[in-house]
Design a protein around this motif. Structure first.
Motif, PDB file in Angstrom:
ATOM      1  N   GLU A   1      27.420  86.112  25.374  1.00 27.72           N
ATOM      2  CA  GLU A   1      27.033  87.474  25.024  1.00 27.72           C
ATOM      3  C   GLU A   1      27.374  88.349  26.226  1.00 27.72           C
ATOM      4  OE1 GLU A   1      25.883  90.869  24.411  1.00 27.72           O
ATOM      5  OE2 GLU A   1      24.198  90.054  25.565  1.00 27.72           O
ATOM      6  N   ARG A   2      28.465  89.112  26.089  1.00 25.81           N
ATOM      7  CA  ARG A   2      29.055  89.796  27.237  1.00 25.81           C
ATOM      8  C   ARG A   2      28.119  90.832  27.848  1.00 25.81           C
ATOM      9  NH1 ARG A   2      34.840  91.692  25.166  1.00 25.81           N
ATOM     10  NH2 ARG A   2      34.776  92.786  27.182  1.00 25.81           N
ATOM     11  N   GLY A   3      27.423  91.595  26.997  1.00 27.08           N
ATOM     12  CA  GLY A   3      26.530  92.619  27.522  1.00 27.08           C
ATOM     13  C   GLY A   3      25.434  92.025  28.385  1.00 27.08           C
ATOM     14  N   GLY A   4      24.800  90.967  27.885  1.00 28.15           N
ATOM     15  CA  GLY A   4      23.744  90.314  28.655  1.00 28.15           C
ATOM     16  C   GLY A   4      24.264  89.674  29.915  1.00 28.15           C
ATOM     17  N   ALA A   5      25.469  89.082  29.848  1.00 31.68           N
ATOM     18  CA  ALA A   5      26.055  88.448  31.024  1.00 31.68           C
ATOM     19  C   ALA A   5      26.384  89.485  32.097  1.00 31.68           C
ATOM     20  CB  ALA A   5      27.304  87.667  30.633  1.00 31.68           C
TER      21      ALA A   5
ATOM     22  N   GLU B   1      16.947  87.694  31.618  1.00 24.56           N
ATOM     23  CA  GLU B   1      17.610  88.166  30.404  1.00 24.56           C
ATOM     24  C   GLU B   1      17.453  87.131  29.298  1.00 24.56           C
ATOM     25  OE1 GLU B   1      19.264  91.063  29.990  1.00 24.56           O
ATOM     26  OE2 GLU B   1      18.856  91.731  32.056  1.00 24.56           O
ATOM     27  N   ARG B   2      17.776  87.532  28.074  1.00 26.35           N
ATOM     28  CA  ARG B   2      17.906  86.553  27.006  1.00 26.35           C
ATOM     29  C   ARG B   2      19.058  85.610  27.330  1.00 26.35           C
ATOM     30  NH1 ARG B   2      15.686  87.079  21.787  1.00 26.35           N
ATOM     31  NH2 ARG B   2      14.289  88.874  21.559  1.00 26.35           N
TER      32      ARG B   2
ATOM     33  N   TYR C   1      18.824  95.750  17.354  1.00 23.03           N
ATOM     34  CA  TYR C   1      17.745  95.205  18.170  1.00 23.03           C
ATOM     35  C   TYR C   1      18.103  95.388  19.632  1.00 23.03           C
ATOM     36  CZ  TYR C   1      20.881  91.125  18.003  1.00 23.03           C
ATOM     37  OH  TYR C   1      21.964  90.292  18.051  1.00 23.03           O
ATOM     38  N   GLY C   2      17.138  95.210  20.508  1.00 20.51           N
ATOM     39  CA  GLY C   2      17.281  95.609  21.897  1.00 20.51           C
ATOM     40  C   GLY C   2      18.353  94.884  22.667  1.00 20.51           C
TER      41      GLY C   2
ATOM     42  N   LEU D   1      15.626  75.787  27.433  1.00 19.99           N
ATOM     43  CA  LEU D   1      16.422  75.978  28.642  1.00 19.99           C
ATOM     44  C   LEU D   1      15.775  75.194  29.776  1.00 19.99           C
ATOM     45  CD1 LEU D   1      18.981  77.666  29.171  1.00 19.99           C
ATOM     46  CD2 LEU D   1      17.509  79.468  30.089  1.00 19.99           C
ATOM     47  N   ALA D   2      16.576  74.377  30.469  1.00 18.96           N
ATOM     48  CA  ALA D   2      16.031  73.548  31.542  1.00 18.96           C
ATOM     49  C   ALA D   2      17.159  73.146  32.478  1.00 18.96           C
ATOM     50  CB  ALA D   2      15.341  72.311  30.977  1.00 18.96           C
ATOM     51  N   ALA D   3      16.787  72.495  33.570  1.00 16.27           N
ATOM     52  CA  ALA D   3      17.769  71.964  34.519  1.00 16.27           C
ATOM     53  C   ALA D   3      17.182  70.700  35.138  1.00 16.27           C
ATOM     54  CB  ALA D   3      18.103  72.990  35.597  1.00 16.27           C
ATOM     55  N   PRO D   4      18.038  69.733  35.461  1.00 19.47           N
ATOM     56  CA  PRO D   4      17.529  68.476  36.024  1.00 19.47           C
ATOM     57  C   PRO D   4      17.201  68.619  37.501  1.00 19.47           C
ATOM     58  CG  PRO D   4      19.907  68.380  35.844  1.00 19.47           C
ATOM     59  CD  PRO D   4      19.498  69.697  35.250  1.00 19.47           C
TER      60      PRO D   4
END
Length: 601
Positions: free
Chosen positions: A247-251, A206-207, A6-7, A343-346
């Motif tokens: 996930e190293r590639g995405g990072a 990114e994901r 997958y991608g 995914l969120a942040a305060p």
């Protein structure tokens, strides 16, 4: 060997799926629709097609894109089938009945039909195109999605009130990224948060770089920024652990993109204090600012939030962020009503008040609360659909209370008013005359009364502000006020409540049906030759002649005909059932009675 494809896989993992399998080894590739392209995987001779695909669908109502499972089109199925014969003869197994193949859509719908159109709308505005229909399209963009996209751009300051491009919008378009993220980075730089904004934008593009282990729950975007900053040149992350992997590639891709945007934006260094992450997300997603709903325990599972777009969102499990009163939500599942937060942040109320000052409005609300069944009068400061402050409004205007109370009655129904049996009968009498004589008589049906309450009921509410107060409303006076004094006199004369029958009894008339009914025991009508009439003698009553046990034995509006023709048979039947009662041979000369027999017999 089993190889997914997958991608978002790393390059090494993708190479492993594509490369020939080792000698003596068979390979199974579990692939997404990426395998429908011209990609060639050596050694593949068999394709098993499940006939389904996961596709992104944008919902203009929620402003969110979510993945849905859909059937493939005939064209996609043919592409998948072709993978089995790229290099040598092969076979494709389709996991659906052959006759249903023709029911599949011929082609996959164009992406423009289901996509988020904000980037397109921004590009059109840069060109000076305010009306997309003025262009020649292979597939015109859906009007609802385009309208939602333009509204978002106005909210972000990219378009002016007339739909023209602003200077801020032109700068956004120069980034080549989604308008939300471009807006966030530009605003972030102006606030001294440009580097952090670039890091947040890179992560949101990114994901999720976090691959959580079983038992790990943490949707905090600040954690991802911290991990991104700890990435070294070889893709290792300092500080990883805590039950998760990165996930190293995405990072690596996110880190590279963040550096590119920092150069483009003209900022340097790390992003600074992570505490501003939520504020930056709110700038990108002003429609996804979340406020904790009252009633939930801080830090509890399934914490509920109300979003600034009016929809709901929740955390499925307890995790650190569920203790926060205010959130900026970056990723959720896009469900129609209640969306799960991924995914969120305060952020804080003070941050919202400063960053969104021009969007905060004060309003006075006097409205019916159906749950409490009372009128609530509040003074509120609102940010989109969120109440930043909500206080009781002392001494609200009496007319506003009355209007809210009337709305409450409409929601509860007219039965919330203190109806009596007498008033319901009055209602049926007036409606009877309206049917007979026309619109000179008011429409007092429940539907009409509900619609016109401002005219006849409002003056009698006398400050009522909750359901319990309705018991003191003088409903009879309010209703009778719909008739003039002369009409009240006509009502009593032409639609009387009772009729006196030969026995001397006063029998009530029932007006609830299509025609007025007089239900009376047969013996009380002895001696009366003609059917009683009302409405000035124009309307004969429908007689329900009853047995001594008050069961109907005959229904007629022609009493004379009944005595002449049917009475003999009815008398024989009743005499057998009630032998002690008085059943004369000639009812027109008999003495009427409300007893078993006339006195003296």
């Amino acid at each position: 060997m089993i190889a997914p494809l997958y991608g978002d896989l790393t390059a090494d993992a993708q190479d492993r799926a594509i490369a020939p399998s080792p000698p003596g080894t068979r390979k199974i590739v579990l692939a997404t629709p990426i395998a429908e392209t011209s990609l060639t995987i050596e050694g593949i001779r068999i394709v098993v097609d499940g006939g389904l695909m996961r596709v992104p669908r944008f919902d203009p109502r929620s402003g969110m894109t979510r993945l849905v499972t859909a059937k493939v089109s005939q064209a996609s199925a043919e592409q998948r089938r072709g993978r089995a014969g790229r290099l040598e003869p092969g076979v494709c197994y389709r996991l659906w009945p052959e006759p249903s193949h023709k029911a599949l859509a011929p082609f996959t719908p164009p992406e423009i039909m289901d996509a988020d159109l904000a980037p397109l709308a921004l590009e059109l505005a840069v060109w000076g195109v305010s009306d997309p229909s003025s262009l020649a399209w292979l597939d015109p963009p859906p009007a609802a999605a385009m309208a939602q996209a333009r509204e978002l751009l106005r909210e972000l300051g990219a378009l002016d009130a007339d739909g023209g491009i602003t200077a801020h919008g032109r700068r956004m378009a120069g980034f080549g990224v989604h308008p939300r993220l471009a807006h966030m980075m530009l605003k972030g730089k102006a606030m001294g948060l440009g580097a952090l904004a670039c890091e947040v934008a890179a992560l949101l593009g990114e994901r999720d770089i976090v691959r959580a282990q079983p038992g790990f729950r943490d949707a905090d975007l600040r954690l991802r920024v911290e991990l991104l900053r700890g990435l070294d040149d070889e893709g290792r992350v300092r500080g990883a652990g805590r039950g998760l992997t990165v996930e190293r590639g995405g990072a690596q891709q996110a880190l590279k993109q963040a550096r590119n945007w920092k150069r483009q934006l003209g900022v340097k260094g790390n992003g600074g204090d992570l505490g501003a992450t939520g504020l930056l997300v709110a700038l990108a997603y002003p429609d996804r600012i979340g406020q904790r709903r009252p009633g939930g325990s801080a830090g509890g599972a399934a914490a509920q939030y109300r979003l600034s777009n009016g929809r709901g969102a929740y955390f499925q499990d307890a995790e650190p962020l569920t203790a926060e009163d205010w959130l900026a939500v970056a990723d959720l599942d896009g469900a129609a009503r209640e969306s799960r937060i991924f995914l969120a942040a305060p952020l804080t109320l003070a941050e919202l008040e400063e960053a969104f000052a021009e969007h905060i409005r004060s309003e006075t609300v006097v409205a019916w609360d159906g749950r409490e069944q009372t009128v609530l009068a509040r003074r509120r400061r609102m940010l989109f659909a969120l109440a930043l402050e909500d206080k009781r409004l002392p001494n609200p205007p009496a007319e506003a209370i009355a209007a809210a109370m009337l709305q409450g009655i409409r929601e509860m129904g007219l039965t919330a008013l203190p109806w009596s049996d007498e008033l319901r009968k009055w209602q049926t009498r007036v409606l009877f005359l309206r049917r007979r004589e026309g619109e000179e008589w008011p429409d007092v049906s429940d539907a009409a009364l509900l619609e016109t309450m401002e005219d006849w009921l409002a003056p009698f509410l006398n400050g009522a502000s909750r359901r319990a107060h309705l018991d003191r409303v003088e409903l009879g006076n309010a209703l009778r006020g719909l008739l003039s004094w002369a009409m009240q006199q006509r009502l009593d004369k032409e639609a009387p409540t009772h009729v006196e029958v030969p026995s001397g009894s006063r029998i009530p008339i029932d007006y609830s049906g299509d025609e007025p009914v007089l239900a009376v025991r047969l013996q009380e009508m002895f001696g009366l030759a003609e059917t009683p009439r009302i409405a000035g003698g124009r309307v004969p009553l429908l007689l329900h002649l009853l047995s001594p046990a008050r069961r109907p034995v005959q229904v007629t509006r022609d009493l004379a005909s009944f005595w002449a023709n049917a009475y003999k048979a009815v008398k024989a039947d009743l005499k057998g059932q009630y032998p002690k009662h008085y059943w004369p041979d000639n009812p027109l000369e008999a003495e009427p009675t409300a007893r078993a027999k006339p006195r003296g017999r």
